[in-house]
Design a protein around this motif. Structure first.
Motif, PDB file in Angstrom:
ATOM      1  N   SER A   1      -5.048  -2.315   0.193  1.00 20.92           N
ATOM      2  CA  SER A   1      -6.226  -1.428   0.113  1.00 20.92           C
ATOM      3  C   SER A   1      -6.223  -0.552  -1.122  1.00 20.92           C
ATOM      4  CB  SER A   1      -6.334  -0.521   1.342  1.00 20.92           C
ATOM      5  OG  SER A   1      -5.670  -1.037   2.427  1.00 20.92           O
TER       6      SER A   1
ATOM      7  N   ASP B   1       0.836  -1.217   0.000  1.00 17.40           N
ATOM      8  CA  ASP B   1       0.000   0.000   0.000  1.00 17.40           C
ATOM      9  C   ASP B   1       0.867   1.261   0.000  1.00 17.40           C
ATOM     10  OD1 ASP B   1      -2.442  -1.214  -0.029  1.00 17.40           O
ATOM     11  OD2 ASP B   1      -2.787  -1.045   2.132  1.00 17.40           O
TER      12      ASP B   1
ATOM     13  N   ARG C   1      -6.337  -9.225  -0.629  1.00 25.43           N
ATOM     14  CA  ARG C   1      -7.266  -8.666   0.350  1.00 25.43           C
ATOM     15  C   ARG C   1      -6.559  -7.877   1.439  1.00 25.43           C
ATOM     16  NH1 ARG C   1     -10.775 -13.841   1.620  1.00 25.43           N
ATOM     17  NH2 ARG C   1      -8.722 -14.766   1.287  1.00 25.43           N
TER      18      ARG C   1
END
Ligand code: IMP
Ligand code: MG
Length: 177
Positions: free
Chosen positions: A55, A27, A52
């Motif tokens: 983000s 991320d 998952r």
């Protein structure tokens, strides 16, 4: 029946925590999103969890490579058995792999994908066995460095078995040595 036993090396909980950390790193490094390309079949579980844990916007694709026959040792020959579905030109590509062993598979794939002019190209591997390396590969994200033992579970197989185990286990077998 052969005399095999499984010893848990990385329990599911430990893997889950580490994959979350990798997601946070990704991320941070890919604010605009990332194009994940997982190597079939072994990386399918890692991809599902890693995707998952990210983000940022992520796209997914799969690539098929065969290098290992049915056994435990590399044939040294690599071939593409399934290509990605779309162009990766200009994309920030992250190859998702289950384990880096000799490095033959990844060095081949990096070479193939670089020619398609992605904006960037890096590798995330759940496991790394650095002692076994024959070809240098730059692995940007490593889940765990493990000793030179044959492991199964969390997507990794021995002759197509054990992929569904939630833990990463060492496969110990008198007959397979
Ligand atoms: P490399 O080309 O030797 O780096 O091999 C990488 C591939 O070999 C991985 O994608 C795995 O499919 C397989 N592999 C290497 N080590 C193991 C292991 O300990 N267990 C299961 N598969 C392995
Ligand atoms: Mg494999």
């Amino acid at each position: 029946m052969t005399d095999t036993s499984l010893r848990v090396l990385l329990p599911a909980e430990k893997i889950r925590a580490r994959v979350r950390e990798l997601g946070r790193e990704i991320d941070r490094d890919y604010p605009d999103g990332v194009y994940l390309i997982a190597i079939l079949k072994g990386a399918f579980v890692f991809l599902a969890d890693l995707a998952r844990a990210i983000s940022r916007p992520a796209r997914l694709d799969f690539i098929g490579i065969s290098s290992y026959g049915g056994g435990k040792t590399s044939s040294g020959e690599v071939k593409l058995t399934k290509d990605v579905d779309t162009s990766i030109e200009g994309a920030d590509v992250l190859i998702v792999e289950d384990i880096v062993d000799s490095g033959i598979t990844l060095s081949y794939l990096v070479h193939v994908l670089e020619q398609r002019r992605p904006r960037s190209l890096r590798v995330a591997a759940l496991l790394d066995k650095p002692e076994r390396r024959l070809r240098p590969v730059d692995v940007a994200y490593v889940g765990f460095r493990i000793p030179d033992e044959f492991v199964v579970g969390y997507g990794l197989d021995y002759a197509e078995d054990y992929r569904n185990l939630p833990d990463v286990c060492v496969l110990e077998s008198a007959a397979l040595k």
